[in-house]
Scaffold this motif. Structure first.
Motif, short mmCIF file in Angstrom:
data_model
loop_
_atom_site.label_atom_id
_atom_site.label_comp_id
_atom_site.label_asym_id
_atom_site.label_seq_id
_atom_site.Cartn_x
_atom_site.Cartn_y
_atom_site.Cartn_z
N TRP A 124 0.83 -1.20 0.00
CA TRP A 124 0.00 0.00 0.00
C TRP A 124 0.87 1.25 0.00
O TRP A 124 1.96 1.27 0.57
CB TRP A 124 -0.91 0.02 1.24
CG TRP A 124 -1.66 -1.26 1.45
CD1 TRP A 124 -1.39 -2.23 2.35
CD2 TRP A 124 -2.79 -1.71 0.71
NE1 TRP A 124 -2.28 -3.27 2.23
CE2 TRP A 124 -3.16 -2.97 1.24
CE3 TRP A 124 -3.54 -1.17 -0.33
CZ2 TRP A 124 -4.24 -3.69 0.75
CZ3 TRP A 124 -4.62 -1.90 -0.82
CH2 TRP A 124 -4.96 -3.15 -0.29
N ALA A 125 0.37 2.27 -0.65
CA ALA A 125 1.05 3.56 -0.60
C ALA A 125 0.82 4.22 0.74
O ALA A 125 -0.23 4.06 1.36
CB ALA A 125 0.53 4.47 -1.72
N GLY A 126 1.83 4.97 1.21
CA GLY A 126 1.70 5.66 2.49
C GLY A 126 2.97 6.44 2.81
O GLY A 126 3.87 6.57 1.98
N LEU A 127 3.04 6.95 4.03
CA LEU A 127 4.17 7.78 4.42
C LEU A 127 5.44 6.96 4.55
O LEU A 127 5.42 5.79 4.97
CB LEU A 127 3.87 8.49 5.75
CG LEU A 127 2.64 9.40 5.78
CD1 LEU A 127 2.64 10.22 7.06
CD2 LEU A 127 2.59 10.31 4.56
N LYS A 128 6.53 7.58 4.21
CA LYS A 128 7.83 6.92 4.25
C LYS A 128 8.36 6.80 5.67
O LYS A 128 8.27 7.73 6.46
CB LYS A 128 8.83 7.72 3.39
CG LYS A 128 10.22 7.08 3.30
CD LYS A 128 11.13 7.90 2.40
CE LYS A 128 12.51 7.26 2.27
NZ LYS A 128 13.40 8.04 1.38
N GLN A 129 8.93 5.63 5.97
CA GLN A 129 9.62 5.44 7.24
C GLN A 129 10.99 6.10 7.14
O GLN A 129 11.93 5.53 6.56
CB GLN A 129 9.76 3.95 7.56
CG GLN A 129 8.59 3.36 8.32
CD GLN A 129 7.53 2.73 7.43
OE1 GLN A 129 6.49 2.31 7.91
NE2 GLN A 129 7.76 2.66 6.14
N GLU A 130 11.13 7.29 7.67
CA GLU A 130 12.39 8.05 7.59
C GLU A 130 12.47 8.99 8.79
O GLU A 130 11.43 9.41 9.34
CB GLU A 130 12.46 8.85 6.29
CG GLU A 130 11.33 9.86 6.14
CD GLU A 130 11.49 10.76 4.91
OE1 GLU A 130 12.57 10.75 4.31
OE2 GLU A 130 10.53 11.49 4.59
N PRO A 131 13.68 9.36 9.20
CA PRO A 131 13.82 10.28 10.35
C PRO A 131 13.10 11.60 10.15
O PRO A 131 12.50 12.12 11.10
CB PRO A 131 15.34 10.46 10.44
CG PRO A 131 15.91 9.20 9.88
CD PRO A 131 14.98 8.81 8.77
N ALA A 132 13.12 12.16 8.94
CA ALA A 132 12.46 13.45 8.71
C ALA A 132 10.96 13.33 8.93
O ALA A 132 10.32 14.26 9.45
CB ALA A 132 12.74 13.94 7.29
N MET A 133 10.37 12.20 8.56
CA MET A 133 8.94 12.00 8.79
C MET A 133 8.65 11.85 10.27
O MET A 133 7.67 12.40 10.79
CB MET A 133 8.45 10.77 8.02
CG MET A 133 6.94 10.59 8.04
SD MET A 133 6.07 11.94 7.19
CE MET A 133 6.45 11.53 5.47
N LEU A 134 9.51 11.10 10.98
CA LEU A 134 9.34 10.97 12.42
C LEU A 134 9.41 12.34 13.10
O LEU A 134 8.59 12.64 13.98
CB LEU A 134 10.42 10.06 13.01
CG LEU A 134 10.30 8.56 12.74
CD1 LEU A 134 11.49 7.82 13.35
CD2 LEU A 134 8.99 8.00 13.31
N ASP A 135 10.39 13.15 12.70
CA ASP A 135 10.52 14.48 13.30
C ASP A 135 9.25 15.30 13.07
O ASP A 135 8.77 15.98 13.98
CB ASP A 135 11.73 15.21 12.71
CG ASP A 135 13.06 14.63 13.18
OD1 ASP A 135 13.07 13.90 14.19
OD2 ASP A 135 14.08 14.91 12.53
N PHE A 170 -1.30 3.53 7.27
CA PHE A 170 -0.94 4.94 7.22
C PHE A 170 0.42 5.14 6.56
O PHE A 170 0.63 6.07 5.80
CB PHE A 170 -0.92 5.48 8.66
CG PHE A 170 -0.66 6.96 8.78
CD1 PHE A 170 -1.58 7.89 8.32
CD2 PHE A 170 0.51 7.42 9.37
CE1 PHE A 170 -1.35 9.25 8.45
CE2 PHE A 170 0.74 8.78 9.51
CZ PHE A 170 -0.19 9.70 9.04
N GLU A 171 1.35 4.22 6.83
CA GLU A 171 2.67 4.30 6.23
C GLU A 171 2.76 3.40 5.00
O GLU A 171 1.90 2.54 4.79
CB GLU A 171 3.76 3.91 7.22
CG GLU A 171 3.70 2.48 7.70
CD GLU A 171 3.26 2.40 9.13
OE1 GLU A 171 3.98 1.80 9.95
OE2 GLU A 171 2.18 2.92 9.44
#
Length: 365
Positions: free
Chosen positions: A270-281, A298-299
């Motif tokens: 599924w399309a969704g938000l990227k698991q990356e530090p910038a997204m976490l921040d 969601f991700e």
């Protein structure tokens, strides 16, 4: 200044500090009325908790970021109501007909009480089968096995089961505040970006930032000059609902039945938000009260990085996570009114011991 005057000034300052909430949250438990909160990289280390845990509202807290929905913030959010138009964000209970991740389909039966005079409904459902809030019992921090605020699996099922992190706490608190919609689907269409909500696709923080600018929204927190206010509820439209209704029935059922596991090769994609530090921040530092999207995850699913946004959002931060919301009517109304903010209210199910809940949500303009 005389010694008397100086002492009086100090006393007045102390009295003022007593009646005014601390500007910056520093001492645990944090004051939810604070106007500044630590960034993800500034979080205090909590003894016995995993690294990065924001279990900061007290040892018996089970509503997490909903603490930010204080009366003053809800009152301020109510100023978004200008025309009184209501837009529900709930899919029908039987949509998707076959849910993703091998979940049970919704079943509805009508019970006859008195023929031609009185009837009841009987439902059989998985609260994750349609428009849903992931509660804090849904997904743990995998390396430690902790759910939010020192909750373990043995608190959820088994002989020692109790109500720690039960979804009924969200129901008792209530969810109401300012919503903000990020319409990523329209952005990719406008820019000719190849995109399929039914396949793995990573939406990066930079993607969201560009999408926001295209809408006229600065997605940075207000503390950094952006448009996101503490306690906002963000909604991200990736286009799953539109794609679901466009696909032939047999195709969408087959896609929903793809093999599901937690590996990088999972058939559920599924399309969704990227698991990356910038997204976490971004997700952390904006101090959203809750986050939500229109997709089964969601991700971007499956993760390619060995960890999930679910772990941080639910287990480490205590932030309700909405999935499978119907944002199609909402995006239409936002375009009509030429604004992307609105008042949002949701009534989770008051189910003691529950894991998750349907959203039962309305956006009000």
């Amino acid at each position: 200044m005389s010694e008397y005057s100086s002492a009086a000034a100090r006393r007045l300052s102390q009295i003022g500090s007593f009646f005014r909430p601390n500007k910056r949250a520093m001492t645990i438990p944090w004051n939810p009325d604070s106007t500044e909160f630590p960034t993800r990289n500034e979080l205090p280390k909590i003894e016995g908790a995993p690294e990065g845990a924001a279990w900061v509202w007290g040892k018996d807290d089970f509503v997490g970021r909903l603490n930010l929905l204080t009366p003053s913030r809800v009152l301020a959010a109510s100023k978004e109501i200008r025309t009184g138009e209501v837009v529900p964000v709930n899919l029908p209970l039987n949509v998707p007909e076959v849910p993703a991740f091998e979940r049970e389909s919704f079943q509805h039966e009508i019970k006859t009480l008195v023929e031609n005079a009185a009837y009841d409904d009987k439902y059989s459902l998985n609260t994750q089968s349609g428009t849903q809030w992931d509660g804090f019992r849904h997904f743990c921090h995998l390396p430690s096995g902790f759910f939010y605020n020192n909750t373990r699996g043995e608190d959820i099922v088994g002989p020692n089961a109790n109500h720690k992190c039960s979804v009924h706490y969200l129901a008792e608190h209530g969810i109401a505040g300012r919503g903000i919609l990020i319409d990523y689907l329209s952005y990719v269409k406008k820019n000719g970006i190849e995109f399929n909500p039914y396949d793995h696709y990573e939406i990066s923080y930079e993607d969201l930032e560009r999408c926001g600018k295209d809408q006229g929204i600065d997605i940075r927190p207000a503390s950094k000059g952006g448009d996101i206010k503490i306690g906002d509820i963000v909604f991200i439209r990736t286009g799953f609902v539109e794609a679901y209704y466009q696909k032939p029935r047999d195709e969408r059922i087959a896609l929903a039945r793809r093999h599901s596991d937690l590996s990088a090769e999972s058939g559920q994609r599924w399309a969704g938000l990227k698991q990356e530090p910038a997204m976490l921040d971004w997700l952390h530092d904006c101090y959203f009260a809750a986050v939500a999207g229109d997709a089964p995850a969601f991700e971007a699913w499956p993760t390619q990085y060995g960890w999930y946004l679910h772990e941080h959002i639910l287990a480490l931060w205590g932030m309700p996570l909405g999935e499978m919301l119907d944002l199609e009517g909402l995006v239409k109304k936002c375009r009509e009114q030429k604004r992307w903010t609105f008042f949002f209210s949701s009534a989770p199910a008051n189910c003691p011991g529950g894991v998750s809940s349907h959203v039962n949500g309305n956006a009000i303009f």
